[in-house]
Design a protein around this motif. Sequence first.
Motif, mmCIF file in Angstrom:
data_model
loop_
_atom_site.group_PDB
_atom_site.id
_atom_site.type_symbol
_atom_site.label_atom_id
_atom_site.label_comp_id
_atom_site.label_asym_id
_atom_site.label_seq_id
_atom_site.Cartn_x
_atom_site.Cartn_y
_atom_site.Cartn_z
ATOM 1 N N PHE A 111 37.951 34.647 33.607
ATOM 2 C CA PHE A 111 38.271 33.439 34.388
ATOM 3 C C PHE A 111 37.613 32.198 33.774
ATOM 4 O O PHE A 111 38.219 31.133 33.703
ATOM 5 C CB PHE A 111 37.774 33.600 35.836
ATOM 6 N N SER A 112 36.357 32.378 33.361
ATOM 7 C CA SER A 112 35.609 31.222 32.840
ATOM 8 C C SER A 112 36.262 30.602 31.617
ATOM 9 O O SER A 112 36.389 29.384 31.522
ATOM 10 C CB SER A 112 34.186 31.627 32.480
ATOM 11 N N ILE A 113 36.694 31.465 30.657
ATOM 12 C CA ILE A 113 37.280 30.841 29.460
ATOM 13 C C ILE A 113 38.710 30.396 29.706
ATOM 14 O O ILE A 113 39.168 29.432 29.102
ATOM 15 C CB ILE A 113 37.249 31.690 28.158
ATOM 16 N N ALA A 114 39.415 31.108 30.607
ATOM 17 C CA ALA A 114 40.807 30.715 30.848
ATOM 18 C C ALA A 114 40.857 29.348 31.534
ATOM 19 O O ALA A 114 41.773 28.558 31.287
ATOM 20 C CB ALA A 114 41.511 31.753 31.712
ATOM 21 N N ARG A 115 39.871 29.059 32.411
ATOM 22 C CA ARG A 115 39.902 27.805 33.153
ATOM 23 C C ARG A 115 38.760 26.858 32.777
ATOM 24 O O ARG A 115 38.583 25.827 33.392
ATOM 25 C CB ARG A 115 39.848 28.118 34.661
ATOM 26 N N LYS A 116 37.977 27.233 31.765
ATOM 27 C CA LYS A 116 36.872 26.386 31.256
ATOM 28 C C LYS A 116 35.927 25.981 32.397
ATOM 29 O O LYS A 116 35.522 24.814 32.509
ATOM 30 C CB LYS A 116 37.419 25.144 30.563
ATOM 31 N N ILE A 117 35.614 26.920 33.251
ATOM 32 C CA ILE A 117 34.816 26.593 34.445
ATOM 33 C C ILE A 117 33.412 26.067 34.095
ATOM 34 O O ILE A 117 33.004 25.029 34.616
ATOM 35 C CB ILE A 117 34.742 27.809 35.412
ATOM 36 N N PRO A 118 32.676 26.746 33.191
ATOM 37 C CA PRO A 118 31.322 26.220 32.893
ATOM 38 C C PRO A 118 31.381 24.804 32.308
ATOM 39 O O PRO A 118 30.573 23.950 32.662
ATOM 40 C CB PRO A 118 30.766 27.205 31.867
ATOM 41 N N GLN A 119 32.370 24.558 31.431
ATOM 42 C CA GLN A 119 32.482 23.234 30.799
ATOM 43 C C GLN A 119 32.829 22.177 31.846
ATOM 44 O O GLN A 119 32.286 21.064 31.836
ATOM 45 C CB GLN A 119 33.561 23.248 29.705
ATOM 46 N N GLN A 138 46.985 30.309 32.768
ATOM 47 C CA GLN A 138 47.187 31.254 33.874
ATOM 48 C C GLN A 138 47.018 32.686 33.370
ATOM 49 O O GLN A 138 47.402 33.004 32.247
ATOM 50 C CB GLN A 138 48.597 31.037 34.393
ATOM 51 N N LEU A 139 46.464 33.546 34.197
ATOM 52 C CA LEU A 139 46.293 34.939 33.790
ATOM 53 C C LEU A 139 47.527 35.771 34.146
ATOM 54 O O LEU A 139 47.890 36.693 33.418
ATOM 55 C CB LEU A 139 45.052 35.547 34.450
ATOM 56 N N TYR A 140 48.148 35.454 35.250
ATOM 57 C CA TYR A 140 49.324 36.205 35.699
ATOM 58 C C TYR A 140 50.375 36.240 34.574
ATOM 59 O O TYR A 140 50.698 35.212 33.995
ATOM 60 C CB TYR A 140 49.903 35.550 36.966
ATOM 61 N N GLY A 141 50.846 37.431 34.270
ATOM 62 C CA GLY A 141 51.901 37.562 33.256
ATOM 63 C C GLY A 141 51.393 37.596 31.824
ATOM 64 O O GLY A 141 52.162 37.815 30.898
ATOM 65 N N LEU A 163 45.651 41.263 38.988
ATOM 66 C CA LEU A 163 45.920 39.846 38.693
ATOM 67 C C LEU A 163 47.327 39.640 38.128
ATOM 68 O O LEU A 163 47.724 38.528 37.827
ATOM 69 C CB LEU A 163 44.912 39.319 37.668
ATOM 70 N N GLY A 164 48.015 40.759 37.912
ATOM 71 C CA GLY A 164 49.376 40.654 37.374
ATOM 72 C C GLY A 164 49.392 40.543 35.858
ATOM 73 O O GLY A 164 50.358 40.043 35.279
ATOM 74 N N MET A 165 48.337 41.026 35.218
ATOM 75 C CA MET A 165 48.339 40.991 33.745
ATOM 76 C C MET A 165 49.011 42.255 33.214
ATOM 77 O O MET A 165 48.980 43.295 33.875
ATOM 78 C CB MET A 165 46.901 40.907 33.205
ATOM 79 N N GLU A 166 49.557 42.161 32.023
ATOM 80 C CA GLU A 166 50.114 43.349 31.374
ATOM 81 C C GLU A 166 49.028 43.925 30.472
ATOM 82 O O GLU A 166 48.452 43.192 29.659
ATOM 83 C CB GLU A 166 51.331 42.939 30.541
ATOM 84 N N ILE A 167 48.748 45.208 30.644
ATOM 85 C CA ILE A 167 47.550 45.723 29.967
ATOM 86 C C ILE A 167 47.846 46.767 28.899
ATOM 87 O O ILE A 167 48.575 47.731 29.124
ATOM 88 C CB ILE A 167 46.575 46.302 31.002
#
Length: 544
Positions: A111-119, A138-141, A163-167
């Motif tokens: 989540f942190s790198i996908a949405r750059k939360i710490p930055q 977005q992570l979904y898909g 989360l709806g990711m393909e694994i």
Amino acid sequence: MFKVLITEHIHEEGLKELYEAPDIEVILRLNMSQEELCDAVKDMDALITRSGTAVDKKLLEAGKKLKVVARVGVGVDNIDLGAASKMGIIVLNSPTGNTLAATELTMGMIFSIARKIPQANNSLLSGEWKREKFLGTQLYGKTLLIVGLGRIGSSVATRAKALGMEIFCYDPYINPKKAENLGVKRLDDLRGALSLADFVTLHVPLTHETRNMINEETLKSTKRGAYLINCARGGIVNEGACAKALKEDRLAGAAFDVHVVEPAKESSLFDPAIIEKVVVTPHIGANTREAQRAVAEIVVKNLIKALSGEPYENAVNLPYMENKMTLQEREFLSLARRMGMIAACVIKEHVDEITVAMAGPLFEEVEISLPFEVPYRYMPFTAAALKGLLEVRLGPEVNAMSAPLLAKEHGISVFESRREARTYKNVLAIEVKSQNKTFSMAGTVTEEGKKRIVGVDDYEIDFVPEGWVLLFSNHDRPGVIGKIGTLLGDYGVNIANFALGRKNGSGLAIAALQLDSSIPKEAMEKIQKDADLIWAHLINLKGE
Ligand code: NAD
């Protein structure tokens, strides 16, 4: 009444069972000097520590009544395992209590790198309000590649699915059914797998095979704009190559909890040029209250069992009193481990079955003295072969005690058998089966205590299982060995010994080359191709 000494701060609730045990007296003494420790341990039955207490030979000897040393956590570098084994002292640890903690940190990193939360957090706190700077993904898909579908990898898969990711996963050693049951697609080729993934998360141990697994070359295969997460072990990723890929925008982000050098003061990943794309934490994967409590509970539960003579789990050292074994028996133990290691290198997929066959008087006479009950009843040689087989894949933490339990967990059936000895007085043979391959090997220890491999598959051969060994099968025709010798020479690799096994009428041969050093990957590929080998495996048999 058993006396248990605790020398470091341990999660209090995790110790509850210990304090409530009617026949145990708990003595808590923190911050002792080594001398005070030696004095305090004198009439103790057990010791509970973390990583800050040096449990060396002197301390173990001072503990005249010591039966168990329990380490709350995984690493046992601070404990002299050899000395403990020789004295019949059980060393326990808790390798499993932090799976959820590490999983949840991994999810947090994704989540942190996908949405750059710490930055974004840092930006706001520095007085900025720049929403456009933090356009996320977005992570979904999206596709997630899990490298290593073990305890943590599987647990990440379940959550990422929600989360709806393909694994996808890359783990050649798991039972294919495991991936299937988790709804994860298994891929056999790491580079191919990397090219498909939007997110790559690593959950493998640090082994000879996984060190630098993600390097300049493999990073070239990643999808442009992929994200890389490492919450497993420092050293699996080449940090310099990762920083370069981030600078060149081949990777969109990287999140690392573990580092090549720890404590990490400097790293290519700390470069200000890539600060907006990187999230780093100081190895906090296992740091939750629940995990700390769980690791203490696991250790305490097994410590109480071991003291009361009941079967226990998670012991780190050999339960067999090695000091009571003869030199020959100990050498057979070492041979069994090496045979397991060779099999692990030859069979590059999930192992379904292993049979350890013993022939000769040595195996009738060996006295298995167990200081306490253990949860299985294998011969020590079987446990040693399992240790060798599994340590190549699961890392050096696998030990003769945990190996049989890990084998069960990984769906490996274990069989033992007795045979008549023929050519050699005492022979140990193993047969390892996977879905596509059966590999067998026989070995002996000479009267002088020298280990030899005397059979590979159905071929008679004779080589010493030590150092670097190149084991291969080839068409039995002139020129093959010469070609390999020349190729190795070109790469500066010296051949120390050479053994050949032939079988009349088969047209095939098996050979083992003992080498003074490892073979570069490029040279291995060349040898396999140019010398027209059927199969070839480089095996590292260094160490005890
Ligand atoms: P595990 O033994 O359950 O799983 C490891 C998996 O890796 C196995 O399925 C194995 O088959 C696979 N594997 C081994 N070699 C491989 C290779 N060359 N290619 C692909 N797959 C390979 O281990 P686990 O408990 O899930 O732990 C995974 C990692 O996480 C370990 O490195 C462990 O040390 C680390 N860890 C880190 C923290 C932290 O604080 N960040 C906490 C706990 C565990």
